[in-house]
Design a protein around this motif. Structure first.
Motif, PDB file in Angstrom:
ATOM      1  N   GLY A  98     -34.672   8.063  66.903  1.00  0.00           N
ATOM      2  CA  GLY A  98     -33.951   7.342  68.028  1.00  0.00           C
ATOM      3  C   GLY A  98     -33.349   6.103  67.551  1.00  0.00           C
ATOM      4  O   GLY A  98     -33.107   5.787  66.172  1.00  0.00           O
ATOM      5  N   GLY A  99     -32.691   5.462  68.540  1.00  0.00           N
ATOM      6  CA  GLY A  99     -31.815   4.267  68.139  1.00  0.00           C
ATOM      7  C   GLY A  99     -30.610   4.217  67.640  1.00  0.00           C
ATOM      8  O   GLY A  99     -29.632   3.363  67.794  1.00  0.00           O
ATOM      9  N   ASN A 100     -30.157   5.525  67.249  1.00  0.00           N
ATOM     10  CA  ASN A 100     -28.606   5.640  67.011  1.00  0.00           C
ATOM     11  C   ASN A 100     -27.887   6.094  68.212  1.00  0.00           C
ATOM     12  O   ASN A 100     -27.785   7.250  68.314  1.00  0.00           O
ATOM     13  CB  ASN A 100     -28.468   6.869  65.704  1.00  0.00           C
ATOM     14  CG  ASN A 100     -29.169   6.194  64.405  1.00  0.00           C
ATOM     15  OD1 ASN A 100     -28.867   5.103  64.226  1.00  0.00           O
ATOM     16  ND2 ASN A 100     -30.162   7.029  64.029  1.00  0.00           N
ATOM     17  N   ASN A 101     -27.577   5.095  69.042  1.00  0.00           N
ATOM     18  CA  ASN A 101     -27.127   5.684  70.040  1.00  0.00           C
ATOM     19  C   ASN A 101     -25.351   5.472  70.395  1.00  0.00           C
ATOM     20  O   ASN A 101     -24.668   5.217  71.103  1.00  0.00           O
ATOM     21  CB  ASN A 101     -27.443   4.530  71.349  1.00  0.00           C
ATOM     22  CG  ASN A 101     -27.067   3.187  70.928  1.00  0.00           C
ATOM     23  OD1 ASN A 101     -26.621   2.826  69.755  1.00  0.00           O
ATOM     24  ND2 ASN A 101     -26.982   2.354  71.974  1.00  0.00           N
ATOM     25  N   THR A 102     -24.985   6.460  69.259  1.00  0.00           N
ATOM     26  CA  THR A 102     -23.465   6.597  69.174  1.00  0.00           C
ATOM     27  C   THR A 102     -23.323   8.109  68.689  1.00  0.00           C
ATOM     28  O   THR A 102     -24.210   8.698  68.048  1.00  0.00           O
ATOM     29  CB  THR A 102     -22.818   5.954  68.062  1.00  0.00           C
ATOM     30  OG1 THR A 102     -23.194   6.100  66.789  1.00  0.00           O
ATOM     31  CG2 THR A 102     -22.877   4.397  68.586  1.00  0.00           C
ATOM     32  N   ARG A 103     -22.435   8.721  69.073  1.00  0.00           N
ATOM     33  CA  ARG A 103     -21.931  10.078  68.546  1.00  0.00           C
ATOM     34  C   ARG A 103     -21.980  10.325  67.209  1.00  0.00           C
ATOM     35  O   ARG A 103     -21.241   9.271  66.379  1.00  0.00           O
ATOM     36  CB  ARG A 103     -20.555  10.532  69.151  1.00  0.00           C
ATOM     37  CG  ARG A 103     -20.553  10.603  70.657  1.00  0.00           C
ATOM     38  CD  ARG A 103     -19.159  10.885  70.976  1.00  0.00           C
ATOM     39  NE  ARG A 103     -18.057   9.903  70.835  1.00  0.00           N
ATOM     40  CZ  ARG A 103     -16.881   9.927  71.079  1.00  0.00           C
ATOM     41  NH1 ARG A 103     -16.291  11.122  71.605  1.00  0.00           N
ATOM     42  NH2 ARG A 103     -16.027   9.100  70.785  1.00  0.00           N
ATOM     43  N   PRO A 104     -22.730  11.011  66.368  1.00  0.00           N
ATOM     44  CA  PRO A 104     -22.623  11.371  64.995  1.00  0.00           C
ATOM     45  C   PRO A 104     -21.310  11.592  64.536  1.00  0.00           C
ATOM     46  O   PRO A 104     -20.803  12.745  65.467  1.00  0.00           O
ATOM     47  CB  PRO A 104     -23.677  12.230  64.756  1.00  0.00           C
ATOM     48  CG  PRO A 104     -24.546  12.202  65.910  1.00  0.00           C
ATOM     49  CD  PRO A 104     -23.798  12.023  67.088  1.00  0.00           C
ATOM     50  N   ARG A 105     -20.601  11.350  63.499  1.00  0.00           N
ATOM     51  CA  ARG A 105     -19.543  11.982  62.789  1.00  0.00           C
ATOM     52  C   ARG A 105     -19.854  12.359  61.275  1.00  0.00           C
ATOM     53  O   ARG A 105     -20.526  11.647  60.743  1.00  0.00           O
ATOM     54  CB  ARG A 105     -18.453  10.752  62.839  1.00  0.00           C
ATOM     55  CG  ARG A 105     -18.116  10.544  64.402  1.00  0.00           C
ATOM     56  CD  ARG A 105     -17.291  11.701  64.875  1.00  0.00           C
ATOM     57  NE  ARG A 105     -16.535  11.400  66.197  1.00  0.00           N
ATOM     58  CZ  ARG A 105     -17.346  11.936  67.352  1.00  0.00           C
ATOM     59  NH1 ARG A 105     -18.590  12.720  67.143  1.00  0.00           N
ATOM     60  NH2 ARG A 105     -16.768  11.837  68.318  1.00  0.00           N
ATOM     61  N   VAL A 106     -19.522  13.295  61.001  1.00  0.00           N
ATOM     62  CA  VAL A 106     -19.911  13.960  59.944  1.00  0.00           C
ATOM     63  C   VAL A 106     -18.717  13.970  58.832  1.00  0.00           C
ATOM     64  O   VAL A 106     -17.515  14.346  59.048  1.00  0.00           O
ATOM     65  CB  VAL A 106     -20.270  15.471  59.996  1.00  0.00           C
ATOM     66  CG1 VAL A 106     -20.969  16.048  58.523  1.00  0.00           C
ATOM     67  CG2 VAL A 106     -21.559  15.482  60.753  1.00  0.00           C
ATOM     68  N   SER A 107     -19.167  13.477  57.533  1.00  0.00           N
ATOM     69  CA  SER A 107     -18.157  13.492  56.352  1.00  0.00           C
ATOM     70  C   SER A 107     -17.884  14.596  55.726  1.00  0.00           C
ATOM     71  O   SER A 107     -18.963  15.334  55.298  1.00  0.00           O
ATOM     72  CB  SER A 107     -18.580  12.191  55.451  1.00  0.00           C
ATOM     73  OG  SER A 107     -17.728  12.237  54.540  1.00  0.00           O
ATOM     74  N   LEU A 108     -16.548  15.238  55.626  1.00  0.00           N
ATOM     75  CA  LEU A 108     -16.512  16.346  54.748  1.00  0.00           C
ATOM     76  C   LEU A 108     -16.543  15.994  53.244  1.00  0.00           C
ATOM     77  O   LEU A 108     -16.518  17.053  52.639  1.00  0.00           O
ATOM     78  CB  LEU A 108     -14.837  16.631  55.268  1.00  0.00           C
ATOM     79  CG  LEU A 108     -14.411  17.124  56.716  1.00  0.00           C
ATOM     80  CD1 LEU A 108     -13.137  17.494  56.705  1.00  0.00           C
ATOM     81  CD2 LEU A 108     -15.477  18.037  57.185  1.00  0.00           C
TER      82      LEU A 108
END
Length: 529
Positions: free
Chosen positions: A254-264
């Motif tokens: 919980g708590g990460n209320n943003t869209r995840p973005r994944v590093s290549l």
């Protein structure tokens, strides 16, 4: 002495008598700015012409970076839609696909030619198969597959049970289809069998507030408990990851209320101020200024992390979370999107009283300004609003984004030329501000007006000829011409008895520039007794 000032733009009523002027004093006690007057239908790719006076070709012109726009619906077969939040999808052949909230799907070639449209397609996500032959869409009821050549329907997968909120549909790195639905099928995966879809697996996902009506799925390497690749998403008050191979849960936090973005680079997934490992353990966290607030991030191919802080400062952090630079943007912006070549970062700007929404591009290397592009008004003269993230071609030379017209069922797919060498539409000249200053001497009033002449980037334009008309308290008028200074300021003055003085900007001209009255401040009035 008592005084007040009022500003208007394209609508310019005249006070022809002293009685009429005095009756207007009450209204002048309040400051107001009128909406831009709509014009008639325009031609070509520049949209409609604006209201107000001006020289030849007056009204908003096609921006230098603006290539074309296409409405998502076909009036002959479907109804228009008020907006689209879904980022356009680009096929390997360069074809662009977009959906709107009323389930319209449109396919457009890179030159802006509509190839086909499909109604009843989907509104919550659009993606293309890895080989480019199939387009996938989804909503709370179904996932659909369309032939990318002609838009014919290949198959429909009906969600059972129906989703309460459908989050997104996307093609994973393994070529399978992935979707997230709350209080429905949950997280699930499909295999495309050409004429039908086969359900691979499901994993429950229960609805919870805060409401997330649409967001984007992300994919990245795993290495957790034997999983090779995993799917990330934020919804229902948590961030989750599931394994692509079998749908097993990897983590839920919980708590990460943003869209995840994944590093290549290292497979970390990023929130606005942190990077986490595939098992949700912390890799690094960056402390932005206290209470500043930060946006969802955008990641470059080398892992550089871009976030907007305080709505107007862009930060760049390297893949280890160390600050590389920060750049004050000079205006409030939305979420950043970095292009695939790490050349530029594009952000939507906020609308102001004299400027519509725009795209702002800055260098991905140091944050310096590249260009700023305001979308031309639509064919009814109304401004557009940006509603989606930016989708780039693989080379980053073109950006696609969705816009809509407020209060109308009009949604557009737009193409923007991102070339940093192509300047902003500095050939657009505007009156961005008018200040009035009054002085009294015996029984006379001296009134001075300063008109700020700026280009598309709000930079002062010198050497511009400004034509203006004063209306004095007795109803008489005086026409004057002034040239803007090195700061872009043109000065006018007039004197007369106490009362209401009004100045109207009639035209602005300069060689190589076009006057844009629709987004200019054209009139100001002040009462001085």
């Amino acid at each position: 002495m008592t005084n007040s000032t009022v500003f208007t733009n394209a609508t310019k009523p005249r006070f022809t008598t002293l009685i009429g002027a005095m009756l207007a004093v009450t209204a002048l006690l309040f400051v107001s700015v009128a909406d831009a007057a709509p014009g008639g239908k325009g031609s070509g790719k520049g949209g409609g012409k604006g209201g107000g006076k001006g020289g030849a070709g007056s009204g908003p012109q096609a921006e230098l970076h603006f290539k074309w726009r296409v409405e998502t619906h076909d009036a002959m077969v479907s109804t228009g839609a008020p907006y689209s939040r879904v980022r356009p999808a680009i096929g390997p052949d360069g074809m662009v696909y977009a959906v709107d909230v009323h389930d319209n799907l449109v396919a457009v070639s890179p030159d802006g030619m509509v190839q086909w449209r499909a109604a009843d397609a989907g509104s919550k996500g659009v993606d293309v198969s890895l080989d480019g032959t199939t387009v996938y869409t989804g909503n709370e009821n179904w996932i659909k597959a369309f032939n990318s050549v002609d838009g014919s329907l290949k198959w429909t997968f009906t969600q059972t049970p129906r989703a309460f909120v459908f989050i997104d549909v996307a093609v994973g790195p393994d070529g399978h289809i992935y979707a997230v639905a709350s209080s429905g099928m949950g997280v699930f995966s499909l295999e495309d069998l050409v004429s039908e879809a086969r359900l691979r697996w499901t994993n429950p996902e229960t609805y919870a507030r805060t409401v997330v009506s649409y967001t984007e799925l992300a994919f990245g390497p795993s290495g957790v408990n034997g999983c090779m690749q995993q799917l990330y998403f934020y919804a229902n008050a948590h961030t989750r990851a599931v394994c692509l191979e079998d749908g097993s849960s990897v983590f839920s936090v919980g708590g990460n209320n943003t869209r995840p973005r994944v590093s290549l680079v290292d497979g970390t997934w990023h929130t606005g101020n942190a990077a986490l490992n595939p098992d949700a353990s912390l890799a690094w966290r960056f402390e932005f200024p206290l209470f500043a607030g930060y946006s969802e991030p955008s990641l470059a191919w080398d892992g550089t992390h871009y976030s907007v802080v305080s709505a107007n400062v862009l930060y760049a952090l390297d893949s280890a979370g160390t600050e590389q630079w920060q750049s004050a943007l000079g205006e409030n912006v939305g979420l950043p999107d970095v292009d695939p070549t790490k050349t530029m970062v594009i952000m939507p700007t906020s609308r102001t009283l004299t400027s519509p929404l725009a795209l702002k591009a800055v260098s991905a290397t140091n944050g310096s300004a590249f260009w700023r592009m305001e979308f031309p008004a639509d064919d009814s003269g109304k401004d557009q609003f940006i509603s989606s993230g930016v989708a780039y071609t693989p080379t980053g030379d073109t950006a696609y984004v969705m816009t809509y017209v407020n209060g109308a069922n009009k949604t557009y797919l737009n193409a923007v030329d991102t070339d940093p060498a192509l300047p902003s539409a500095s050939t657009i000249v505007r009156s961005s501000d008018i200040t009035l200053d009054a002085r009294s001497k015996r029984n006379s009033v001296s009134m001075k007006a300063t008109v700020s002449v700026t280009d598309q980037n709000r930079a002062g334009v010198s050497g511009a000829t400004v034509q203006a008309t004063w209306t004095l308290p007795d109803g008489s008028v005086q026409q004057q011409i002034a040239t803007s200074s090195g700061k872009g300021e043109a000065s006018f003055s007039v004197s007369g008895p106490g009362g209401i003085y009004r100045i109207d900007v009639e035209d602005i001209s300069r060689e190589g520039y076009t006057f844009d009255p629709q987004h200019s401040l054209l009139s100001a009035a002040r009462a001085w007794f």
